[in-house]
Enzyme design. Structure first.
Site, PDB file in Angstrom:
ATOM      1  CD  GLU A  93      41.818  46.857  39.934  1.00  0.00           C
ATOM      2  OE1 GLU A  93      41.753  47.001  38.698  1.00  0.00           O
ATOM      3  OE2 GLU A  93      40.836  46.987  40.685  1.00  0.00           O
TER       4      GLU A  93
ATOM      5  CG  HIS B 160      34.186  39.730  43.554  1.00  0.00           C
ATOM      6  ND1 HIS B 160      33.520  39.219  42.459  1.00  0.00           N
ATOM      7  CD2 HIS B 160      34.360  41.051  43.299  1.00  0.00           C
ATOM      8  CE1 HIS B 160      33.290  40.190  41.583  1.00  0.00           C
ATOM      9  NE2 HIS B 160      33.810  41.306  42.075  1.00  0.00           N
TER      10      HIS B 160
END
Lengths: 338, 440
Positions: free
Chosen positions: A70, A139
């Site tokens: 990321e 998540h």
């Protein structure tokens, strides 16, 4: 202008995910500077199948799979934006944006300032967020307040397919970084979406339902839950006004204050953890303003519980505000019982 | 060492008070137990005696100034003692300026110490909207019942108050009025060498309303009737509250320079008689209270409203008949005579304003019951069991040394309904009190 701009053409029923894809398709087709970046957004179609088959239409130069990093991907996106492209960067889960915070908070948000206005970072980031999918603690978070705390960023949270498209296209027009938090539970929700190009103004809330007895200010999926609660409340004779904040930075102060001046009561509903969340900002905004004098009851916040999102579906449901809790809080507030 | 003059605590819940009058000027000689100054609180006024013999110096609190209890307001020096700087050691009024809260740690939110009751002044629990609305409409939140949790006043409570069928005192039908100059009227009758009797009438009455008693009282003395502001022949005046009214009465009383006096008061006049006895204990020989106000919160305001508003005998009569146990006691002649005395509409308007101030929302906004415990002269209370204006049970707050005469089948006007009996009790109190003290 605060209204949706340039709405033309027919209105179709699209899902939230289809609507976002439609926006990206229009942008890719009309502006060669636009590129998509993200993990598995190419052939796989994206973690939530939002980019779908766009890679086949526009090729791998325009729809780029990035490595499982990321920080690396976000760094490339920031650099691309700095040097003339209009990247749309997708995180698989907003939770993973924590890995890229250096690029988002220290670079994207600061570069215009650090370089004396000589550059800007026209970057759009899409962050699937929220609970309810059984994806557990790492998540399922709602981190919009984290990024909303950073001057230099804009943070939007569309709750309808129509706004999802309009806000994404508005973000692409914006010269500065815009983070769009997309609630994962909404991807399959359908709604009317105008075809063609239009934008939904960033920084402008939507009054989803007009009412006189209390104001419910909510963001993302909570605005929909508040609307649902308002229907039940109406049967009880309680007329709730529902405001969908749509953008938390900049936040639409005037729409909220005008509503509170009218109703005298404020209920904030948000999925992020209650403490230091979006509702805290909305509450303080009202408490500090002239609308304070119109309050005829305490400001009430319904936010996420002070804990990680559990895996157990019952517990997962229990730790974020649900419709019955909104109804109870609104009823007590409107009746002067709290 | 000079002796400190400490501002005393005279009421349980008192935190500060006002110095109304200094009886001694700086530098003057004073004897121990001489009256030194008068103090006023929200509830009472009383005289403070000198703690020592000597000369008064360092008067730090001016007349009219607010002082916290426990501070030194002056010092008394013995004869020949050097008067230097203000002695140190005890806080003075300058250490706690009026209206300034003691410093506190601003980082710690503290619940106001006195917020024990939602009715405490200033600490009324209310929403911002209710406060704004009340301020806009000039309504005191203290007078509004809160329907929210823990008595919180909400906007709807204020609105309900605005739309209340009966406002505290409807003055819309009454004309405006202007305050007048002049002293309070005192009607004198009779004469004699013995200590005179001074009477105070009640709200919406006047001096002559007590005249019927005169021929039945001891004929060896003068009888004086002081008329309240905006009543009888007294000038129309604004009254800021009960303490202000008591002060106006006290000022006129001091003018009269009566050394020894028996005081009598009916209803509101009873409360004023008590307040006067508290501040002028040396002059007062006895106190007789007839249906006195100021001993409890209940008040039949509707009746008084009706009387004050009435502009004709037809509207006055029904309300006057509420005052007595037997309506027949109030004859048509009585009503016509009462109306004749109330013909001045501006006077009625001034009385309405006074009633609003003293009896907000049909509540006795002042309490002089603490005074009863401090009385050191004979005191009697006469009350009718059927009193619909001030309930006789308020008399139960009186201490044992105060005699209570409860009259069966009598309303708020014992001196009208049982003239002889009331005159007899009053005369008895006057004569016994005179015998008990060589001064008379």
């Amino acid at each position: 202008m605060n209204a949706e701009s340039s709405v033309r053409g027919e209105v179709h029923e699209l899902s939230y995910a289809e609507s976002i894809r439609d926006a990206m398709d229009i942008a890719l087709g009309s502006d060669e500077r636009v590129v998509l970046m993200g993990e598995d957004i190419g052939v796989y179609g994206g973690a939530f199948q939002v980019t779908g088959s766009l890679v086949h239409k526009y090729g791998e130069d325009r729809v780029m799979d990035t490595p499982i990093s990321e920080l690396g991907g976000a760094g490339v996106a920031v650099g691309a934006a700095l040097t003339g492209l209009r990247p749309i960067f997708e995180f698989q889960f907003s939770d993973f944006s924590t890995l890229a915070m250096e690029q988002i908070v220290n670079q994207a948000a600061k570069l215009r300032y650090m370089l004396g206005g000589a550059v800007s970072v026209p970057l759009v980031m899409r962050l699937p967020s929220g609970s309810g999918t059984g994806a557990a603690a790492q998540h399922s978070q709602s981190l919009e307040a984290w990024y909303g705390h950073v001057p230099g960023l804009k943070v939007a949270q569309p709750s309808t397919p129509r706004d999802a498209k309009g806000l994404l296209l508005a973000a692409l027009e914006d010269p500065d970084p815009v983070l769009i938090f997309e609630h994962k539970l909404l991807y399959k929700m359908k709604g009317p979406v105008p075809s063609g190009y239009y934008t939904t103004p960033i920084g402008k809330a939507a009054v989803r339902r007009e009412g006189t007895d209390l104001t419910i200010a909510a963001n993302s999926i909570m605005a929909l839950k508040a609307e649902e609660a308002a229907k039940t409340l109406a049967d009880e004779g309680i007329d709730a006004e529902v405001i969908d904040l749509r953008t938390v930075r900049p936040i639409d102060r005037e729409t909220v204050l005008a509503s509170v001046r009218k109703t005298g009561r404020l209920l904030c509903v948000y999925e992020g953890v209650k403490t230091l969340g979006v509702g805290a900002e909305v509450s303080a905004m009202v408490a500090e303003s002239d609308a304070f004098d119109f309050l005829d009851g305490p400001i009430v916040r319904l936010g996420g519980a002070e804990c990680p999102i559990p895996y157990n579906p019952k517990l997962e449901e229990a730790v974020v505000p649900q419709v019955p809790a909104i109804i109870r809080a609104a009823r007590d507030l409107a009746n002067g019982a709290i | 060492m000079p002796v400190e003059v400490i501002f005393p605590k005279v009421d349980m819940d008192m935190e500060r008070g006002r110095i109304a009058t200094w009886h001694v000027k700086p530098g003057e000689r004073v004897s121990k137990s001489d009256p030194l100054f008068d103090i006023e609180t929200d509830k009472a006024a009383m005289e403070v005696e000198s703690p020592a013999e000597g000369f008064l110096h360092h008067v730090l609190a001016k007349e009219g100034s607010e002082v916290a209890i426990g501070v030194a307001v002056a010092w008394i020096y013995a004869e020949g003692e050097d008067v230097g700087d203000v002695p140190e050691g005890r806080p003075t009024p300058a250490d706690a300026p009026p209206g300034r809260e003691p410093d506190r740690d601003e980082t710690q939110w503290q619940r106001p110490a006195q917020a024990t009751s939602p009715l405490d002044a200033g600490n009324r629990r209310a929403t911002p909207a209710a406060r704004a609305l009340a301020a806009q409409r000039g309504i005191d939140l203290k007078n509004i019942g809160g329907s929210g949790p823990r008595g919180r006043v909400q906007a709807k409570d204020v609105i309900a108050n605005l739309q209340a069928p009966e406002p505290p005192l409807d003055t819309r039908s009454l004309p405006g009025w202007r305050p007048e100059r002049g002293d309070l009227a005192v009607v004198r009758s009779g004469s004699g060498a013995h200590a005179p009797i001074l009477m105070f009438h009640g709200l919406a009455a006047d001096g002559p309303s007590l005249e019927a008693l005169d021929p039945l009282l001891p004929q060896d003395r003068e009888v004086l009737k002081m008329e309240l502001p905006s009543h009888g022949r007294s000038p129309r005046r604004r009254v800021a509250g009960f303490a202000d009214l008591a002060r106006q009465v006290r000022v006129r009383f001091d003018d009269l320079a009566l050394d020894n006096v028996h005081i009598v008061g009916h209803s509101l006049g009873g409360a004023l008689a008590l307040a006067l006895a508290d501040t002028r204990p040396r002059q007062v020989r006895s106190v007789t209270l007839i249906s006195p106000a100021g001993l409890g919160p209940e008040f039949g305001g509707q009746i008084l409203r009706g009387i004050i508003r009435a502009g004709s005998a037809a509207s006055l009569g029904p309300w006057l008949r509420q005052l007595t146990s037997d309506p027949a006691t109030i004859t048509e002649d009585y009503v016509r005579a009462a109306m004749a005395a109330r013909g001045d509409a501006a006077m009625r308007a001034a009385q309405a304003d006074m009633a609003c101030t003293l009896f907000p929302d049909d509540t006795q906004g002042f309490d002089v019951s603490g005074t009863l415990n401090r009385l050191d002269c004979p005191a009697r209370i006469i009350w009718g069991r059927d009193d619909k204006v001030v309930p006789w049970r308020h008399a139960l707050r009186a201490p044992g040394k105060v005699a209570l005469h409860l009259l069966e089948g009598v309303g708020h006007l014992p001196h009208v309904e049982r003239l002889e009996e009331v005159a007899s009790i009053l005369s008895d109190n006057v004569c016994r009190s005179s015998r008990s003290r060589a001064a008379n």
